[in-house]
Scaffold this motif. Structure first.
Motif, PDB file in Angstrom:
ATOM      1  N   MET A 114       8.014  -6.914 -13.097  1.00  0.00           N
ATOM      2  CA  MET A 114       7.245  -5.682 -13.186  1.00  0.00           C
ATOM      3  C   MET A 114       6.153  -5.643 -12.113  1.00  0.00           C
ATOM      4  O   MET A 114       5.971  -4.623 -11.425  1.00  0.00           O
ATOM      5  N   ILE A 115       5.435  -6.748 -11.958  1.00  0.00           N
ATOM      6  CA  ILE A 115       4.341  -6.802 -10.989  1.00  0.00           C
ATOM      7  C   ILE A 115       4.848  -6.603  -9.567  1.00  0.00           C
ATOM      8  O   ILE A 115       4.291  -5.813  -8.794  1.00  0.00           O
ATOM      9  N   CYS A 116       5.904  -7.323  -9.204  1.00  0.00           N
ATOM     10  CA  CYS A 116       6.447  -7.204  -7.845  1.00  0.00           C
ATOM     11  C   CYS A 116       6.957  -5.793  -7.580  1.00  0.00           C
ATOM     12  O   CYS A 116       6.798  -5.267  -6.470  1.00  0.00           O
ATOM     13  N   ALA A 117       7.556  -5.173  -8.588  1.00  0.00           N
ATOM     14  CA  ALA A 117       8.102  -3.825  -8.405  1.00  0.00           C
ATOM     15  C   ALA A 117       6.991  -2.814  -8.155  1.00  0.00           C
ATOM     16  O   ALA A 117       7.081  -2.012  -7.212  1.00  0.00           O
ATOM     17  N   VAL A 118       5.948  -2.825  -8.971  1.00  0.00           N
ATOM     18  CA  VAL A 118       4.889  -1.824  -8.800  1.00  0.00           C
ATOM     19  C   VAL A 118       4.110  -2.061  -7.511  1.00  0.00           C
ATOM     20  O   VAL A 118       3.730  -1.108  -6.813  1.00  0.00           O
ATOM     21  N   VAL A 119       3.872  -3.332  -7.165  1.00  0.00           N
ATOM     22  CA  VAL A 119       3.164  -3.630  -5.921  1.00  0.00           C
ATOM     23  C   VAL A 119       4.015  -3.226  -4.711  1.00  0.00           C
ATOM     24  O   VAL A 119       3.504  -2.655  -3.735  1.00  0.00           O
ATOM     25  N   GLY A 120       5.309  -3.511  -4.775  1.00  0.00           N
ATOM     26  CA  GLY A 120       6.198  -3.127  -3.683  1.00  0.00           C
ATOM     27  C   GLY A 120       6.287  -1.624  -3.502  1.00  0.00           C
ATOM     28  O   GLY A 120       6.254  -1.122  -2.371  1.00  0.00           O
ATOM     29  N   LEU A 121       6.373  -0.903  -4.615  1.00  0.00           N
ATOM     30  CA  LEU A 121       6.447   0.562  -4.535  1.00  0.00           C
ATOM     31  C   LEU A 121       5.124   1.157  -4.063  1.00  0.00           C
ATOM     32  O   LEU A 121       5.110   2.194  -3.391  1.00  0.00           O
ATOM     33  N   LEU A 122       4.015   0.506  -4.393  1.00  0.00           N
ATOM     34  CA  LEU A 122       2.731   0.937  -3.849  1.00  0.00           C
ATOM     35  C   LEU A 122       2.715   0.738  -2.332  1.00  0.00           C
ATOM     36  O   LEU A 122       2.252   1.606  -1.581  1.00  0.00           O
ATOM     37  N   ALA A 123       3.238  -0.397  -1.885  1.00  0.00           N
ATOM     38  CA  ALA A 123       3.235  -0.714  -0.459  1.00  0.00           C
ATOM     39  C   ALA A 123       4.070   0.268   0.352  1.00  0.00           C
ATOM     40  O   ALA A 123       3.732   0.579   1.503  1.00  0.00           O
ATOM     41  N   VAL A 124       5.160   0.772  -0.233  1.00  0.00           N
ATOM     42  CA  VAL A 124       6.011   1.712   0.503  1.00  0.00           C
ATOM     43  C   VAL A 124       5.635   3.163   0.219  1.00  0.00           C
ATOM     44  O   VAL A 124       6.329   4.093   0.626  1.00  0.00           O
ATOM     45  N   GLY A 125       4.545   3.371  -0.534  1.00  0.00           N
ATOM     46  CA  GLY A 125       4.011   4.710  -0.740  1.00  0.00           C
ATOM     47  C   GLY A 125       4.700   5.556  -1.781  1.00  0.00           C
ATOM     48  O   GLY A 125       4.640   6.780  -1.720  1.00  0.00           O
TER      49      GLY A 125
END
Length: 220
Positions: free
Chosen positions: A89-100
């Motif tokens: 969950m953490i990696c997914a939300v952080v990754g999606l934040l990074a790609v906007g």
């Protein structure tokens, strides 16, 4: 996701100290897939990232089933299995934040809830042997979040926003097109807020009972 069935079974069965079990191997594979999925997302390989993420999320119940059916429920598995879900969950939300594709407030809300429940639950268990069982609504919330995150990773099809506001941090409600997955995220967040309140209230009641029992024991 540790559920009520897993907790009851773990309590009824002998828990082993073994590390190399079939269930733990599956959990390790899921753990490896988490950063790999994140890497593909950050490098623009949306389809591969989505497939790996979906497989990791969908096979959550497999390791638990294998452990119970082979009678190899382990201490490592009890710790690692829910940890993999939280890391996913953490990696997914952080990754999606990074790609906007996710606004900051959603990422903060998801992370804050997970950290709060994780630390609070660990403290209660360690200090007072209090465990708050996972409720079905909590599993529903997590399922909606995972579906929504997969939709945002895939990023197709794009649908028009409702146009109710002009703020960029409310995707879906503004007029900009976005992935359908954002609506699953909103549903998961709403359910998650209610389940968090339930966990807090349940934890408070169980803690009061535990403290009362401790006081009664010390007075004897």
């Amino acid at each position: 996701m540790a559920d009520e069935t897993q907790q009851k079974t773990a309590a009824d069965e002998e828990v082993t100290d073994r590390i190399l079990t079939a269930a733990n191997v599956i959990t390790f594979i899921r753990l490896v897939m988490v950063p790999v999925s994140l890497g593909f997302l950050l490098t623009g390989n949306d389809v591969v990232a989505t497939v790996l993420f979906a497989l990791t999320a969908a096979t959550d119940f497999v390791d638990g089933q294998v452990a119970r059916r082979t009678h190899t429920v382990s201490k490592l598995g009890q710790l690692l299995d829910p940890a993999v879900d939280r890391l996913l969950m953490i990696c997914a939300v952080v990754g999606l934040l990074a790609v906007g594709r996710l606004p900051v407030w959603i990422v903060v809300l998801v992370l804050a809830r997970d950290v709060f429940l994780l630390i609070g639950g660990a403290w209660l268990l360690r200090e007072h042997a209090v465990r708050v069982p996972v409720v079905y609504a909590g599993k529903v919330a997590t399922t909606f979040l995972f579906i929504g995150l997969a939709g945002l990773m895939f990023n197709m099809p794009q649908i028009a926003g409702l146009g109710w506001c002009d703020v960029s941090w409310l995707p879906g409600f503004n007029s900009m097109s976005c992935s359908w997955g954002i609506w699953c995220i909103y549903i998961g967040l709403c359910i998650g807020v209610f389940t968090t309140v339930y966990y807090v209230v349940s934890a408070y009641r169980k803690l009061k009972e535990a403290l009362a029992a401790e006081r009664h024991g010390s007075e004897r």
